[in-house]
Design a protein around this motif. Sequence first.
Motif: not given
Length: 414
Positions: A334-335, A338-339, A341, A372-375, A377
């Motif tokens: 997840l981290a 976020a950086l 895609d 997962l808001s903003g990213v 899956e």
Amino acid sequence: MFADNAWEGALLDDPQTTLQPEPQLRGSNQSGMRAWNERLVLSILRRQGPMSKADIARVTGLSTQTAWVIIRALEKDGLLEKGKPQRGRVGQPSVPMSLAPDGALFLGLKIGRRSSELVLMDFVGKIRARRTLIYRWPTPGSVLEFAHGAIDAVVAEVAPDLRSRIAGLGVAMPFQLWQWSARIGAPATDLAGWETLDIRAELARAYPFPVFLQNDASSACGAELIFGDEVPAGDFLYFYVGYFIGGGIVLDGQLYTGRSGNAGAVGSMPVRGEDGRTVQLIERASISGLEELLEAAGRPAESLWETPAAWDVDAAILDRWIEAAGQGIADAALAAVALVDFDAVIIDGSMPADVRRRLVAVAAARMRSLNLSGVGEPLFAEGSLGPAARTLGAAAIPLSERFLVDRNGLLKPA
């Protein structure tokens, strides 16, 4: 480059052939580009399999004349070979060209924290010879003694007329190995020699072929990229679960190793520990953690290293480890997403296939349970090489550096 073979005139292609487009791999018809174009043709054939000369020209974007000149040169050098003629609906039969297994040979040395392995790989990725050493920890002296003995023995088994086709030795190992003595239970003095040993230069002085060095987890990622069964297109994050977990990054279809060659060091990523406190992923998702759990329970752990494709371990302890490792990988993924895609997350390791399958399933499920808001899956998928990934990756370093298209160009022979 190598041996001399005859070449027949060009034949018409098979109109029934269905080809995958290679929009990012385009050739040049300008002078001075032969090396690139040769690598391009070899990369296309490795990725898509045998195809006719006319199809090669079409896929690479080269003119027919340029493509046929390159194919003729590669066949003359023994890197390509003709297949059986295939007749289409009209015209003359099409003769597919493919990589020649004896075209080039590669040595790969994997140096791990519990074992070292040397392999000889041919031009199509088949392992022709293998030597293995298992130890409690890797001292420089024992590893160098093994490497020299294994290389000498394997080369001696190669037919004399093929020895000149050994195109290089790739070495895959953890970087800064001397810093890991406490974590692997080794006396600091036993590993201290790694800080001053330039193993690439040491081996290069002893052999007539170039020697390359790469981080072991990055090498495993590179092997998946080249030899994997179903490598996803685009960008992906790669986790390799070994004694310590490591990783790799693929961007735009190319292995990215970063400024220091250590990109994808996922083991250092902060994740939640069992008690909720922040720890490094290496503490949650490494096979060393499973070893510690087994030893604490008085259960044998030898099969983790002696038979990595078929563990014989306590089921309840294994379940506990898979749950913890899967959660840790999900947190790290997840981290990372976020950086960058990433389109996919690939998980492989020195473990049985059924354990890997369960680990991927747990990691994917835990990822879906996170915020997962903003990213986006990513797709979670299994790697396909298992315990052999790092050694195959080592042998693939000279293959990639000398014969395939590589935009990074970071590795330099000693």
